[in-house]
Design a protein around this motif. Sequence first.
Motif, mmCIF file in Angstrom:
data_model
loop_
_atom_site.group_PDB
_atom_site.id
_atom_site.type_symbol
_atom_site.label_atom_id
_atom_site.label_comp_id
_atom_site.label_asym_id
_atom_site.label_seq_id
_atom_site.Cartn_x
_atom_site.Cartn_y
_atom_site.Cartn_z
ATOM 1 N N VAL A 216 0.848 -1.180 0.000
ATOM 2 C CA VAL A 216 0.000 0.000 0.000
ATOM 3 C C VAL A 216 0.890 1.239 0.000
ATOM 4 N N THR A 217 0.681 2.116 -0.987
ATOM 5 C CA THR A 217 1.405 3.379 -1.051
ATOM 6 C C THR A 217 0.397 4.512 -1.113
ATOM 7 N N VAL A 218 0.816 5.677 -0.651
ATOM 8 C CA VAL A 218 -0.039 6.852 -0.707
ATOM 9 C C VAL A 218 0.514 7.781 -1.777
ATOM 10 N N SER A 219 -0.353 8.169 -2.707
ATOM 11 C CA SER A 219 0.075 9.095 -3.752
ATOM 12 C C SER A 219 -0.972 10.191 -3.913
ATOM 13 N N ASP A 220 -0.540 11.327 -4.405
ATOM 14 C CA ASP A 220 -1.453 12.440 -4.643
ATOM 15 C C ASP A 220 -2.104 12.282 -6.005
ATOM 16 N N GLU A 221 -3.427 12.282 -6.034
ATOM 17 C CA GLU A 221 -4.187 12.176 -7.272
ATOM 18 C C GLU A 221 -4.929 13.488 -7.498
ATOM 19 N N PRO A 222 -5.017 13.958 -8.748
ATOM 20 C CA PRO A 222 -5.739 15.202 -9.032
ATOM 21 C C PRO A 222 -7.204 15.093 -8.629
ATOM 22 N N LEU A 223 -7.715 16.151 -8.021
ATOM 23 C CA LEU A 223 -9.124 16.206 -7.635
ATOM 24 C C LEU A 223 -10.008 16.261 -8.879
ATOM 25 N N PHE A 224 -9.539 16.973 -9.910
ATOM 26 C CA PHE A 224 -10.246 17.067 -11.183
ATOM 27 C C PHE A 224 -9.322 16.525 -12.273
ATOM 28 N N PRO A 225 -9.403 15.224 -12.574
ATOM 29 C CA PRO A 225 -8.502 14.657 -13.580
ATOM 30 C C PRO A 225 -8.599 15.415 -14.913
ATOM 31 N N ARG A 226 -7.422 15.683 -15.513
ATOM 32 C CA ARG A 226 -7.251 16.369 -16.793
ATOM 33 C C ARG A 226 -7.506 17.872 -16.732
ATOM 34 N N TYR A 227 -7.587 18.462 -15.528
ATOM 35 C CA TYR A 227 -7.785 19.907 -15.420
ATOM 36 C C TYR A 227 -6.852 20.495 -14.375
ATOM 37 N N LEU A 228 -6.396 21.723 -14.639
ATOM 38 C CA LEU A 228 -5.678 22.500 -13.643
ATOM 39 C C LEU A 228 -6.027 23.958 -13.857
ATOM 40 N N PHE A 229 -5.805 24.763 -12.827
ATOM 41 C CA PHE A 229 -6.146 26.173 -12.875
ATOM 42 C C PHE A 229 -4.891 26.993 -13.148
ATOM 43 N N ILE A 230 -5.051 28.075 -13.899
ATOM 44 C CA ILE A 230 -3.932 28.957 -14.215
ATOM 45 C C ILE A 230 -4.389 30.401 -14.020
ATOM 46 N N ARG A 231 -3.503 31.222 -13.462
ATOM 47 C CA ARG A 231 -3.836 32.621 -13.206
ATOM 48 C C ARG A 231 -3.218 33.480 -14.306
ATOM 49 N N ASP B 23 -4.037 -4.591 8.940
ATOM 50 C CA ASP B 23 -3.149 -5.265 9.889
ATOM 51 C C ASP B 23 -1.738 -5.192 9.311
ATOM 52 N N GLY B 24 -1.122 -4.028 9.438
ATOM 53 C CA GLY B 24 0.195 -3.833 8.845
ATOM 54 C C GLY B 24 0.081 -3.364 7.412
ATOM 55 N N ASP B 25 1.178 -3.440 6.669
ATOM 56 C CA ASP B 25 1.210 -2.954 5.294
ATOM 57 C C ASP B 25 0.608 -3.917 4.288
ATOM 58 N N ARG B 26 0.668 -5.217 4.581
ATOM 59 C CA ARG B 26 0.276 -6.200 3.569
ATOM 60 C C ARG B 26 -0.912 -7.075 3.946
ATOM 61 N N ARG B 27 -1.484 -6.891 5.140
ATOM 62 C CA ARG B 27 -2.600 -7.747 5.546
ATOM 63 C C ARG B 27 -3.766 -6.909 6.048
ATOM 64 N N VAL B 28 -4.951 -7.508 5.994
ATOM 65 C CA VAL B 28 -6.163 -6.887 6.511
ATOM 66 C C VAL B 28 -6.931 -7.912 7.335
ATOM 67 N N VAL C 121 -6.027 -11.766 6.215
ATOM 68 C CA VAL C 121 -5.723 -12.192 4.854
ATOM 69 C C VAL C 121 -4.797 -11.161 4.192
ATOM 70 N N ARG C 122 -4.141 -11.595 3.121
ATOM 71 C CA ARG C 122 -3.300 -10.668 2.361
ATOM 72 C C ARG C 122 -4.171 -9.603 1.712
ATOM 73 N N LEU C 123 -3.681 -8.396 1.668
ATOM 74 C CA LEU C 123 -4.406 -7.290 1.064
ATOM 75 C C LEU C 123 -4.736 -7.571 -0.398
ATOM 76 N N THR C 124 -3.849 -8.260 -1.093
ATOM 77 C CA THR C 124 -4.065 -8.563 -2.505
ATOM 78 C C THR C 124 -5.139 -9.628 -2.725
ATOM 79 N N SER C 125 -5.569 -10.279 -1.643
ATOM 80 C CA SER C 125 -6.573 -11.342 -1.741
ATOM 81 C C SER C 125 -7.998 -10.826 -1.581
ATOM 82 N N VAL C 126 -8.144 -9.508 -1.465
ATOM 83 C CA VAL C 126 -9.441 -8.916 -1.170
ATOM 84 C C VAL C 126 -9.815 -7.936 -2.276
ATOM 85 N N ARG C 127 -11.110 -7.924 -2.657
ATOM 86 C CA ARG C 127 -11.588 -6.916 -3.599
ATOM 87 C C ARG C 127 -12.945 -6.388 -3.130
ATOM 88 N N LYS C 128 -13.217 -5.136 -3.488
ATOM 89 C CA LYS C 128 -14.484 -4.506 -3.098
ATOM 90 C C LYS C 128 -15.628 -5.107 -3.880
#
Length: 165
Positions: A42-57, A136-141, A156-163
């Motif tokens: 599991v890693t944390v990354s910044d994702e755009p709030l509005f994909p494909r858009y940004l503001f410019i002044r 339960d740690g980085d790799r288990r839930v 179980v392993r985190l990779t063994s679970v899906r929503k």
Amino acid sequence: MHWYLVHTKPRQEKCAQENLERQGFQCYLPVLPVEKLRQGTVTVSDEPLFPRYLFIRLGRDSSTKSWTPIRSTKGVSRLVSFGTEPAKVDSYLIELLQQQQSLVQHEAQQLFSHGEKIQLRDGPFAGLEGIYQMADGDRRVIVLIELLSKPVVIPVRLTSVRKLS
């Protein structure tokens, strides 16, 4: 000076922002921290709030920087406009987005939330539905499943679970 909206190429919001800022433009790309599963970790990354858009002044008078280089900047698709007029964004909206972003700066959007329905993908309980309990740690839930008509908590392993939708 007013804020305007730039439409970027797919997944190139940060590239467009960097290149526009190198040219001296003031940009704002609202992002949210999101947990992602990459190679079993599991890693944390910044994702755009509005994909494909940004503001410019940008300014409108002759003393401000020319808008011409914006279209040919790497990562930029076009400046959003309505007809021939560029789409102006209210400064209040930008301030509000910046305030909200500072509030959630360190809170990652989790892959799973407590009580969410999941399905086990592999292992001895593959195909069973359960309820997500906690990480339960980085790799288990920890998951709650029903086994022999009784609720059972299993790690179980985190990779063994899906929503489940």
